[in-house]
Design a protein around this motif. Structure first.
Motif, short mmCIF file in Angstrom:
data_model
loop_
_atom_site.label_atom_id
_atom_site.label_comp_id
_atom_site.label_asym_id
_atom_site.label_seq_id
_atom_site.Cartn_x
_atom_site.Cartn_y
_atom_site.Cartn_z
N UNK A 1 0.85 -1.20 0.00
CA UNK A 1 0.00 0.00 0.00
C UNK A 1 0.89 1.24 0.00
N UNK A 2 0.67 2.14 -0.93
CA UNK A 2 1.53 3.31 -1.10
C UNK A 2 1.01 4.53 -0.34
N UNK A 3 -0.16 4.45 0.22
CA UNK A 3 -0.74 5.59 0.93
C UNK A 3 -1.58 6.43 -0.02
N UNK A 4 -2.15 7.49 0.51
CA UNK A 4 -2.99 8.37 -0.30
C UNK A 4 -2.12 9.12 -1.30
N UNK A 5 -2.61 9.22 -2.52
CA UNK A 5 -1.84 9.88 -3.57
C UNK A 5 -1.83 11.38 -3.35
N UNK A 6 -0.67 11.96 -3.49
CA UNK A 6 -0.53 13.41 -3.39
C UNK A 6 0.31 13.87 -4.56
N UNK A 7 -0.03 15.00 -5.12
CA UNK A 7 0.73 15.55 -6.23
C UNK A 7 2.11 15.98 -5.74
N UNK A 8 3.11 15.76 -6.59
CA UNK A 8 4.46 16.18 -6.22
C UNK A 8 4.53 17.70 -6.24
N UNK A 9 5.24 18.22 -5.29
CA UNK A 9 5.39 19.67 -5.21
C UNK A 9 6.82 20.03 -5.57
N UNK A 10 6.93 21.06 -6.40
CA UNK A 10 8.25 21.54 -6.78
C UNK A 10 8.42 22.93 -6.22
N UNK A 11 9.61 23.30 -5.89
CA UNK A 11 9.81 24.64 -5.32
C UNK A 11 9.56 25.74 -6.35
N UNK A 12 8.96 26.85 -5.90
CA UNK A 12 8.71 28.01 -6.75
C UNK A 12 9.51 29.18 -6.15
N UNK A 13 10.58 29.58 -6.80
CA UNK A 13 11.40 30.65 -6.24
C UNK A 13 10.69 32.01 -6.24
N UNK A 14 9.65 32.18 -7.06
CA UNK A 14 8.94 33.46 -7.14
C UNK A 14 7.78 33.56 -6.15
N UNK A 15 7.53 32.50 -5.36
CA UNK A 15 6.39 32.51 -4.43
C UNK A 15 6.63 33.53 -3.32
N UNK A 16 5.63 34.39 -3.09
CA UNK A 16 5.78 35.47 -2.11
C UNK A 16 4.82 35.30 -0.92
N UNK A 17 4.17 34.17 -0.81
CA UNK A 17 3.24 33.94 0.28
C UNK A 17 1.79 34.09 -0.19
N UNK A 18 0.87 33.91 0.72
CA UNK A 18 -0.55 34.03 0.39
C UNK A 18 -0.87 35.45 -0.06
N UNK A 19 -1.73 35.57 -1.06
CA UNK A 19 -2.06 36.88 -1.60
C UNK A 19 -2.88 37.67 -0.60
N UNK A 20 -2.53 38.91 -0.41
CA UNK A 20 -3.25 39.81 0.49
C UNK A 20 -3.75 40.97 -0.34
N UNK A 21 -5.05 41.25 -0.19
CA UNK A 21 -5.64 42.36 -0.94
C UNK A 21 -4.99 43.67 -0.50
N UNK A 22 -4.55 44.48 -1.46
CA UNK A 22 -3.93 45.75 -1.06
C UNK A 22 -4.97 46.70 -0.46
N UNK A 23 -4.57 47.38 0.59
CA UNK A 23 -5.48 48.32 1.25
C UNK A 23 -5.04 49.74 0.92
N UNK A 24 -6.01 50.52 0.46
CA UNK A 24 -5.72 51.93 0.13
C UNK A 24 -6.68 52.80 0.92
N UNK A 25 -6.32 54.03 1.15
CA UNK A 25 -7.18 54.95 1.89
C UNK A 25 -8.40 55.32 1.05
#
Length: 158
Positions: free
Chosen positions: A40-64
């Motif tokens: 048994x190989x366990x639950x299938x999960x997609x392989x993840x590759x590193x993304x050097x451009x990833x900046x974290x979760x997107x946050x909506x910009x706040x303006x006045x």
């Protein structure tokens, strides 16, 4: 993948054997104990590759907001002339006569003292209301009706 989950997570122990004192009629059909499946190989999960451009979760910009004006003393109101009340009731007849909105206990107490009614006054008002709204009785009576006819009208048929 299509063939990933073909193997079960546990299988019957191939080394297990039915006990000598096992009675199928009394104990039921014997089933081998389960063990973890080595294939048994366990639950299938997609392989993840590193993304050097990833900046974290997107946050909506706040303006006045240039149109924003802070409301001061939001809690202060002028005189209120109306009160809306939604009441759900099973039996009709509930009457609300007065409401008082105040932040002064003395004002509330004086309001109540000026509007108190005695229980006798309430009962008299209720009786007068019921008398005024009592359905009119039919005063025309047939002289031909007998005592038996009146008794029959009072009884329902089964």
């Amino acid at each position: 993948p299509d063939d990933w989950d073909d193997e079960p997570a546990s299988i019957a122990d191939p080394d297990a054997s039915k006990p000598d004192d096992w009675d199928d009629e009394e104990d039921g059909e014997w089933q081998a104990p389960q063990i973890d499946n080595p294939e048994y190989k366990g639950e299938w999960k997609a392989k993840r590759i590193p993304n050097p451009d990833y900046k974290g979760a997107w946050v909506h910009p706040e303006i006045d907001n240039p149109d924003y004006v802070e409301a001061k003393d939001v809690y202060k109101r002028g005189p209120i002339g109306y009160v809306g009340v939604e009441v759900w009731q099973v039996k009709a007849g509930t009457v609300f006569s007065d409401f008082v909105l105040t932040d002064s206990i003395d004002e509330a107490v004086s309001f109540m003292d000026g509007r108190k009614t005695s229980e006798d006054d309430e009962k008299a008002a209720k009786e007068a209301y019921e008398e005024a709204n009592k359905p009119a009785e039919d005063e025309s009576s047939d002289d031909d009706s007998t005592e038996e006819d009146k008794d029959e009208e009072d009884h329902d048929e089964l």
